[in-house]
Design a protein around this motif. Structure first.
Motif, PDB file in Angstrom:
ATOM      1  N   UNK A   1       2.291  17.267  -5.108  1.00 48.41           N
ATOM      2  CA  UNK A   1       2.300  17.416  -3.645  1.00 48.41           C
ATOM      3  C   UNK A   1       2.978  18.697  -3.175  1.00 48.41           C
ATOM      4  N   UNK A   2       3.999  19.144  -3.888  1.00 49.27           N
ATOM      5  CA  UNK A   2       4.682  20.366  -3.463  1.00 49.27           C
ATOM      6  C   UNK A   2       3.764  21.578  -3.601  1.00 49.27           C
ATOM      7  N   UNK A   3       2.995  21.617  -4.685  1.00 47.74           N
ATOM      8  CA  UNK A   3       2.034  22.708  -4.833  1.00 47.74           C
ATOM      9  C   UNK A   3       0.951  22.638  -3.769  1.00 47.74           C
ATOM     10  N   UNK A   4       0.585  21.398  -3.391  1.00 50.49           N
ATOM     11  CA  UNK A   4      -0.406  21.222  -2.327  1.00 50.49           C
ATOM     12  C   UNK A   4       0.139  21.780  -1.007  1.00 50.49           C
ATOM     13  N   UNK A   5       1.396  21.453  -0.699  1.00 51.91           N
ATOM     14  CA  UNK A   5       2.008  21.972   0.523  1.00 51.91           C
ATOM     15  C   UNK A   5       2.080  23.501   0.486  1.00 51.91           C
ATOM     16  N   UNK A   6       2.428  24.044  -0.667  1.00 54.87           N
ATOM     17  CA  UNK A   6       2.534  25.497  -0.802  1.00 54.87           C
ATOM     18  C   UNK A   6       1.174  26.160  -0.587  1.00 54.87           C
ATOM     19  N   UNK A   7       0.135  25.576  -1.155  1.00 55.58           N
ATOM     20  CA  UNK A   7      -1.210  26.151  -1.020  1.00 55.58           C
ATOM     21  C   UNK A   7      -1.692  26.078   0.429  1.00 55.58           C
ATOM     22  N   UNK A   8      -1.441  24.947   1.080  1.00 56.03           N
ATOM     23  CA  UNK A   8      -1.880  24.791   2.468  1.00 56.03           C
ATOM     24  C   UNK A   8      -1.086  25.716   3.403  1.00 56.03           C
ATOM     25  N   UNK A   9       0.206  25.898   3.109  1.00 59.99           N
ATOM     26  CA  UNK A   9       1.013  26.818   3.912  1.00 59.99           C
ATOM     27  C   UNK A   9       0.463  28.239   3.779  1.00 59.99           C
ATOM     28  N   UNK A  10       0.159  28.640   2.556  1.00 61.92           N
ATOM     29  CA  UNK A  10      -0.365  29.989   2.329  1.00 61.92           C
ATOM     30  C   UNK A  10      -1.700  30.179   3.044  1.00 61.92           C
TER      31      UNK A  10
ATOM     32  N   UNK B   1       3.254  14.313   6.126  1.00 66.86           N
ATOM     33  CA  UNK B   1       3.968  15.509   5.666  1.00 66.86           C
ATOM     34  C   UNK B   1       3.062  16.727   5.561  1.00 66.86           C
ATOM     35  N   UNK B   2       1.801  16.505   5.196  1.00 66.44           N
ATOM     36  CA  UNK B   2       0.857  17.613   5.086  1.00 66.44           C
ATOM     37  C   UNK B   2       0.593  18.224   6.466  1.00 66.44           C
ATOM     38  N   UNK B   3       0.387  17.375   7.467  1.00 69.41           N
ATOM     39  CA  UNK B   3       0.094  17.880   8.804  1.00 69.41           C
ATOM     40  C   UNK B   3       1.324  18.505   9.461  1.00 69.41           C
ATOM     41  N   UNK B   4       2.501  17.977   9.184  1.00 73.53           N
ATOM     42  CA  UNK B   4       3.704  18.607   9.723  1.00 73.53           C
ATOM     43  C   UNK B   4       3.874  20.007   9.137  1.00 73.53           C
ATOM     44  N   UNK B   5       3.559  20.159   7.854  1.00 70.99           N
ATOM     45  CA  UNK B   5       3.616  21.479   7.245  1.00 70.99           C
ATOM     46  C   UNK B   5       2.594  22.416   7.890  1.00 70.99           C
ATOM     47  N   UNK B   6       1.421  21.889   8.235  1.00 69.21           N
ATOM     48  CA  UNK B   6       0.403  22.708   8.905  1.00 69.21           C
ATOM     49  C   UNK B   6       0.930  23.185  10.254  1.00 69.21           C
TER      50      UNK B   6
ATOM     51  N   UNK C   1       9.584  33.262   4.984  1.00 66.90           N
ATOM     52  CA  UNK C   1      10.105  32.672   3.746  1.00 66.90           C
ATOM     53  C   UNK C   1      11.099  31.558   4.045  1.00 66.90           C
ATOM     54  N   UNK C   2      11.939  31.781   5.073  1.00 67.58           N
ATOM     55  CA  UNK C   2      12.880  30.726   5.482  1.00 67.58           C
ATOM     56  C   UNK C   2      12.128  29.503   5.999  1.00 67.58           C
ATOM     57  N   UNK C   3      11.075  29.732   6.758  1.00 66.92           N
ATOM     58  CA  UNK C   3      10.294  28.617   7.284  1.00 66.92           C
ATOM     59  C   UNK C   3       9.648  27.814   6.149  1.00 66.92           C
ATOM     60  N   UNK C   4       9.097  28.527   5.157  1.00 70.44           N
ATOM     61  CA  UNK C   4       8.475  27.839   4.023  1.00 70.44           C
ATOM     62  C   UNK C   4       9.503  27.021   3.262  1.00 70.44           C
ATOM     63  N   UNK C   5      10.658  27.613   2.990  1.00 73.84           N
ATOM     64  CA  UNK C   5      11.711  26.891   2.271  1.00 73.84           C
ATOM     65  C   UNK C   5      12.162  25.664   3.053  1.00 73.84           C
ATOM     66  N   UNK C   6      12.365  25.827   4.345  1.00 77.13           N
ATOM     67  CA  UNK C   6      12.796  24.704   5.181  1.00 77.13           C
ATOM     68  C   UNK C   6      11.760  23.593   5.180  1.00 77.13           C
ATOM     69  N   UNK C   7      10.498  23.974   5.302  1.00 76.76           N
ATOM     70  CA  UNK C   7       9.431  22.978   5.325  1.00 76.76           C
ATOM     71  C   UNK C   7       9.349  22.218   4.005  1.00 76.76           C
ATOM     72  N   UNK C   8       9.439  22.928   2.884  1.00 75.01           N
ATOM     73  CA  UNK C   8       9.322  22.276   1.576  1.00 75.01           C
ATOM     74  C   UNK C   8      10.514  21.360   1.275  1.00 75.01           C
ATOM     75  N   UNK C   9      11.666  21.668   1.863  1.00 72.91           N
ATOM     76  CA  UNK C   9      12.856  20.853   1.603  1.00 72.91           C
ATOM     77  C   UNK C   9      12.936  19.660   2.555  1.00 72.91           C
ATOM     78  N   UNK C  10      12.763  19.909   3.848  1.00 73.09           N
ATOM     79  CA  UNK C  10      13.027  18.872   4.854  1.00 73.09           C
ATOM     80  C   UNK C  10      11.859  17.915   5.036  1.00 73.09           C
TER      81      UNK C  10
END
Length: 598
Positions: free
Chosen positions: A493-502, A537-542, A582-591
């Motif tokens: 799931x973390x890789x999925x979030x990373x790919x969708x964020x990118x 979680x996927x949509x919140x990351x979007x 980068x801060x936003x991505x880190x925050x999203x992946x952690x929180x």
């Protein structure tokens, strides 16, 4: 060719047209909707359904509510108040204005917050000897983060909440975005304070914005508004009745001078006899004016107005210029003259020199200072005989904090937030109730409400909603989701979030973030379902990735808004923007995974 393939082709062409940036984005969206109908992917009713979608209704009403809050001076009041306590050091001011922008973005949208604070921040930067470029980009980035504090902060939040509800996971609660938004705001401000001086250019604007917050003082400086004048109304039994205008003798009152006389209809009297209701415009020492008023049985209709009182909740002052071919050319005017609907001429200038209390036959290029009620000043915008130097509306918003309807506007905004937070009524209904209340209480006029709505965004979203639905219903979203799943693998799931964020962030630098999220949301839902991951979680990351449009000036209107006042170039955004992203991505992946479990 099946509908899924056709919908993906249309999606690809839409992205190309968005990136090409030669056509208006709303026109591209309408062309996309028409293409879906022409190719038979959607029927006629489905193509038009987006314009009646509750999401579109809510977003349109939020523009009206935002206009009510901003136009009544609430934003100006908040800006002036927070600056008053922040001092004049760069760090404290930067923290104050970026924090304020974040909160305002959550309440009245990012574009509204940046537009309201932009002139204030430019002037503050100049006053403390800082280039505006060191403060404006942090302002916009903090506002982008602040749009994630509430559901109504940006159309993106509303879209992802609606997508979550359609996917069966239920909508996001009103303040749930703040779980991510608060650390994003804090981190963005901290990065701007610590790294801004190193990553931002020391550019200065070629044409600084006008500081309309001190508009009265500026006009006083240029027009030397020192003496002032009195308008004295002739009452019954006044000893002046029957005297000719040229025969008036005020020598018993040293220093008193007659500037002009007008009758009750506002016509200038030159040779006629004084009548009941006539207005004498005089200037002189206040004690002598009082004696004249008492002895001659006159009533004071208007006394000299202190410079600090020229701008009030009810009245204001604007500067107009006589254009070529104006019907006013040749008309004789004088300070204190009543003209038009409740308007009084305060001063006249010719070629930059004040005419004092002289009678002036107007010529092309003459400048006139006009005082009166704000609604009467607003009507001058439609008067072809004068050119306004500054819009009365802009002057009022910046120079008159907390106007007469500000309390009503804040109360309506608070009631809407309560309705949205509690879910007492559907979100679109809460917005409609608030917008209607703004108009019924006359916080916002009917025409003003129509002007406040960004029809570009309304048309963009309404026309792209069918594409989003078509991609999902035709299986096109599943195909793209399968490609993403193949790339990241199942059970990651973390890789999925990373790919969708990118994917979302990259597209959002070139395409409107609203359009980006409408396109990516169905793909994200399909990818989440395909990997057995929870949708929320996927949509919140979007939502976070959609708001992270930070690397180019064309990614959001707010980014473009600050480009000229700060003197930015196209390539100035990515340096600070990349660190913040980068801060936003880190925050999203952690929180996000901690709050919305996979």
């Amino acid at each position: 060719m099946d509908d899924g393939t056709v919908s993906l082709i249309i999606l690809g062409l839409a992205v190309v047209l968005f990136v090409w940036n030669k056509l208006p984005v709303e026109l591209v969206a309408v062309v996309v909707a028409l293409a879906l109908w022409i190719t038979g992917v959607l029927d006629f009713t489905a193509v038009l359904a987006g314009f009646g979608d509750p999401v579109v209704i809510l977003i349109a009403t939020l523009f009206v509510v935002s206009e009510g809050v901003d136009s009544t001076g609430v934003t100006a009041w908040a800006g002036q108040t927070i600056v008053r306590y922040a001092g004049t050091t760069r760090v404290r001011l930067l923290i104050a204005v970026t924090g304020l922008c974040a909160v305002l973005a959550a309440l009245i949208t990012l574009n509204g917050a940046v537009a309201a604070l932009l002139p204030l921040v430019v002037m503050l930067a100049m006053r403390i000897g800082q280039p505006p470029s060191r403060m404006l980009m942090p302002l916009t980035f903090a506002g982008s983060a602040g749009s994630l504090l509430m559901l109504t902060g940006t159309p993106v939040n509303i879209i992802v909440s609606d997508a979550a509800n359609d996917a069966g996971a239920g909508p996001f609660p009103f303040f749930s975005f703040a779980v991510v938004g608060v650390p994003l705001v804090i981190g963005t401000i901290a990065i701007s304070v610590l790294l801004g001086p190193k990553l931002l250019p020391a550019a200065r604007p070629a044409h600084p914005a006008a500081d309309l917050a001190v508009h009265a003082q500026t006009l006083d400086l240029h027009y030397a508004l020192t003496e002032g004048f009195y308008r004295l109304r002739v009452r019954e039994r006044s000893p002046l009745l029957g005297q000719g205008v040229r025969d008036l003798d005020f020598t018993p009152y040293p220093g008193v001078e007659v500037v002009g006389v007008q009758d009750g209809r506002g016509q200038t009297r030159v040779d006629a006899a004084i009548d009941v209701g006539d207005i004498l415009v005089v200037t002189g020492p206040s004690e002598q004016i009082r004696s004249l008023t008492t002895d001659s049985l006159l009533a004071v209709s208007m006394a000299p107005t202190p410079v600090d009182s020229l701008m009030s909740r009810d009245t204001g002052v604007v500067e107009v210029v006589i254009p070529p071919r104006s019907s006013l050319v040749g008309e004789t005017v004088f300070p204190g003259m009543h003209r038009g609907r409740d308007l009084v001429i305060i001063a006249v200038q010719r070629m930059g020199k004040d005419r004092g209390n002289k009678h002036t036959e107007l010529a092309e290029g003459d400048a006139i200072l006009v005082h009166g009620p704000w609604d009467a000043l607003d009507e001058l915008t439609r008067d072809r005989d004068v050119l306004l130097v500054d819009s009365p509306e802009l002057v009022r918003r910046q120079a008159v904090p907390w106007g007469p309807k500000a309390s009503v506007a804040v109360a309506i905004l608070g009631a809407m937030v309560v309705l949205l937070a509690t879910g007492a009524v559907p979100p679109a209904m809460a917005g409609l109730l608030a917008a209607t209340a703004m108009v019924l209480t006359r916080v916002v006029g009917t025409r003003q409400a129509y002007r406040a709505i960004s029809w570009q965004i309304v048309v963009l979203i309404g026309a792209l909603i069918p594409l989003s639905g078509a991609i999902q219903s035709s299986g096109g979203a599943d195909r793209i989701a399968d490609l993403i799943i193949d790339a990241v693998g199942s059970g990651r799931p973390y890789l999925l979030l990373l790919a969708l964020f990118a994917l979302t962030a990259a597209l959002g630098q070139m395409v409107s973030n609203t359009a980006t999220v409408l396109i990516v949301a169905p793909i994200a839902v399909a990818a989440a379902e395909g990997t057995g991951t929870s949708v929320k979680p996927v949509l919140m990351l979007i939502a976070v990735a959609g708001a992270a449009a930070l690397l180019t000036p064309i990614s959001t209107p707010a980014n473009m808004m600050i480009m000229s006042p700060a003197g930015y170039r196209f390539g100035d955004y990515w340096r600070l923007g990349l660190v913040v992203m980068a801060w936003w991505l880190l925050t999203a992946l952690v929180i996000i995974p901690l709050v919305w479990h996979f």
